[in-house]
Write a protein that holds these residues in place. Structure first.
Motif, short mmCIF file in Angstrom:
data_model
loop_
_atom_site.label_atom_id
_atom_site.label_comp_id
_atom_site.label_asym_id
_atom_site.label_seq_id
_atom_site.Cartn_x
_atom_site.Cartn_y
_atom_site.Cartn_z
N PHE A 180 0.82 -1.21 0.00
CA PHE A 180 0.00 0.00 0.00
C PHE A 180 0.85 1.27 0.00
N GLU A 181 2.10 1.16 0.45
CA GLU A 181 2.98 2.33 0.46
C GLU A 181 3.60 2.61 -0.91
N HIS A 182 3.44 1.68 -1.83
CA HIS A 182 4.03 1.79 -3.18
C HIS A 182 3.27 2.83 -3.99
N ALA A 183 3.98 3.54 -4.85
CA ALA A 183 3.37 4.60 -5.66
C ALA A 183 2.33 4.07 -6.63
N GLU A 184 2.33 2.74 -6.93
CA GLU A 184 1.38 2.16 -7.86
C GLU A 184 0.13 1.62 -7.17
N SER A 185 0.07 1.69 -5.84
CA SER A 185 -1.09 1.16 -5.11
C SER A 185 -2.26 2.11 -5.21
N THR A 186 -3.36 1.65 -5.81
CA THR A 186 -4.55 2.50 -5.93
C THR A 186 -5.11 2.83 -4.54
N TYR A 187 -5.26 1.81 -3.70
CA TYR A 187 -5.75 2.10 -2.35
C TYR A 187 -4.80 3.03 -1.61
N GLY A 188 -3.51 2.80 -1.73
CA GLY A 188 -2.53 3.64 -1.04
C GLY A 188 -2.68 5.11 -1.42
N LEU A 189 -2.88 5.37 -2.71
CA LEU A 189 -3.05 6.75 -3.17
C LEU A 189 -4.34 7.36 -2.64
N TYR A 190 -5.43 6.58 -2.69
CA TYR A 190 -6.70 7.09 -2.16
C TYR A 190 -6.61 7.31 -0.64
N ARG A 191 -5.94 6.40 0.06
CA ARG A 191 -5.79 6.56 1.51
C ARG A 191 -5.08 7.86 1.84
N THR A 192 -4.03 8.16 1.08
CA THR A 192 -3.25 9.37 1.35
C THR A 192 -4.00 10.63 0.96
N HIS A 193 -4.63 10.62 -0.21
CA HIS A 193 -5.14 11.87 -0.78
C HIS A 193 -6.63 12.11 -0.56
N LEU A 194 -7.41 11.05 -0.32
CA LEU A 194 -8.85 11.24 -0.19
C LEU A 194 -9.43 10.62 1.08
N LEU A 195 -9.20 9.33 1.31
CA LEU A 195 -9.87 8.66 2.41
C LEU A 195 -9.46 9.22 3.76
N SER A 196 -8.26 9.75 3.85
CA SER A 196 -7.82 10.37 5.11
C SER A 196 -8.63 11.63 5.43
N ARG A 197 -9.37 12.13 4.44
CA ARG A 197 -10.16 13.36 4.63
C ARG A 197 -11.67 13.09 4.68
N LEU A 198 -12.05 11.80 4.63
CA LEU A 198 -13.45 11.43 4.69
C LEU A 198 -13.67 10.47 5.86
N PRO A 199 -14.68 10.70 6.70
CA PRO A 199 -14.90 9.84 7.87
C PRO A 199 -15.62 8.53 7.54
N ILE A 200 -15.04 7.78 6.61
CA ILE A 200 -15.57 6.45 6.28
C ILE A 200 -14.83 5.44 7.14
N PRO A 201 -15.52 4.61 7.90
CA PRO A 201 -14.83 3.64 8.76
C PRO A 201 -13.90 2.73 7.95
N ASP A 202 -12.72 2.47 8.51
CA ASP A 202 -11.76 1.60 7.82
C ASP A 202 -12.37 0.24 7.51
N SER A 203 -13.26 -0.23 8.38
CA SER A 203 -13.86 -1.55 8.18
C SER A 203 -14.78 -1.59 6.96
N GLN A 204 -15.15 -0.42 6.43
CA GLN A 204 -16.03 -0.35 5.27
C GLN A 204 -15.28 0.04 4.00
N VAL A 205 -13.95 0.04 4.08
CA VAL A 205 -13.11 0.22 2.90
C VAL A 205 -12.49 -1.15 2.59
N ILE A 206 -12.90 -1.72 1.48
CA ILE A 206 -12.56 -3.11 1.15
C ILE A 206 -11.31 -3.12 0.26
N THR A 207 -10.25 -3.75 0.75
CA THR A 207 -8.97 -3.74 0.03
C THR A 207 -8.48 -5.17 -0.18
N ILE A 208 -7.54 -5.29 -1.07
CA ILE A 208 -6.84 -6.56 -1.23
C ILE A 208 -5.84 -6.72 -0.08
N ASN A 209 -5.32 -7.94 0.04
CA ASN A 209 -4.17 -8.19 0.91
C ASN A 209 -2.97 -8.34 0.00
#
Length: 258
Positions: free
Chosen positions: A85-114
């Motif tokens: 997720f820390e990689h520059a190519e990670s879609t979730y990583g980019l959203y986590r940094t730039h968008l999801l960190s600014r929206l109060p959506i519970p982490d448990s409701q953000v569905i990601t790969i392992n």
């Protein structure tokens, strides 16, 4: 064969105007779904330029609804690269940094790969998480999927002439030979894309103009992947800027705030 006409092709004078309208549409769809019987909103996101577009516009568009509204959102990803997720190519990583960190959506409701799993297991794990989040649906039914399209006509990680275009059983599939790096990815399949209540394709720039003409006006025996997205009962919309729509001759709605 000709692809069925989309419900709406909207053309905006700039990517900025497109982004603002897209964010408003997301907020409106969320409000409508949260007021309905299910009282939840399921959103599927794609990467690329959409990350910065949504990060710029969506927090302000959703602010009037308040944190209680966003607490009932479920967010998934239309495809994902098998990288940390820390990689520059990670879609979730980019959203986590730039968008999801600014929206109060519970982490448990953000569905990601392992991303630590091998690609086949990562796909199975993501499919299991989606089935848990969409209990009662034989195929996960997203309220809104936001898709991009590549110059080659690919969408998600579904590429031209790839065997995954024929997948009918799996809701999530692994891909180890992506023609676009990184090669290992996990992607939603066409049955999930076509089960969505609303699908919006977003494309900007003249580099997309030729492929959009093929997708939206072509009569190809072997349609490009993006042309195979035809929701069974949902709506299909295209949000384009003027450069991307430059070669189209089909009717479209022109939008401008000027």
């Amino acid at each position: 064969m000709a692809a069925p006409a989309p419900d709406l092709i909207s053309v905006f004078s700039s990517p900025q105007e497109l982004g603002a309208s897209l964010a408003q549409l997301v907020a409106q769809r969320a409000a409508c779904c949260l007021a309905g019987a299910r009282a939840r909103f399921a959103l599927g996101l794609s990467g690329g330029s959409l990350v910065s577009m949504l990060a710029r516009e969506l927090p302000a568009a959703t602010a009037p609804a308040g944190p209680a509204s966003l607490a009932r959102w479920t967010v998934g990803f239309c495809d994902e690269r098998l990288v940390p997720f820390e990689h520059a190519e990670s879609t979730y990583g980019l959203y986590r940094t730039h968008l999801l960190s600014r929206l109060p959506i519970p982490d448990s409701q953000v569905i990601t790969i392992n991303p630590q799993l091998p690609v086949e297991e990562a796909a199975e794990d993501y499919a299991k998480k989606l089935r848990q989040a969409f209990q009662g649906d034989s195929i996960p039914v997203f309220d809104l999927l936001i898709l991009g399209v590549g110059p080659d006509g690919h969408t998600c990680s579904l590429f031209p002439d790839h065997p995954l275009l024929q997948e009918r059983e799996k809701i999530v599939a692994p891909i180890s030979d992506s023609p676009k790096p990184p090669p290992q990815r996990v992607t939603l399949t066409l049955p999930v894309l076509n089960a969505a209540r609303t699908v919006i394709f977003v494309a900007t720039g003249e580099g997309k103009a030729a492929v959009l003409k093929r997708i939206l006006e072509g009569k190809e025996e072997n349609p490009l992947p993006a042309a195979l997205v035809q929701p069974h009962t949902g709506k299909l919309c295209w949000f384009l800027d003027e450069a991307a729509a430059g070669l189209l001759t089909v009717p479209f709605e022109k939008h401008s705030t000027l």
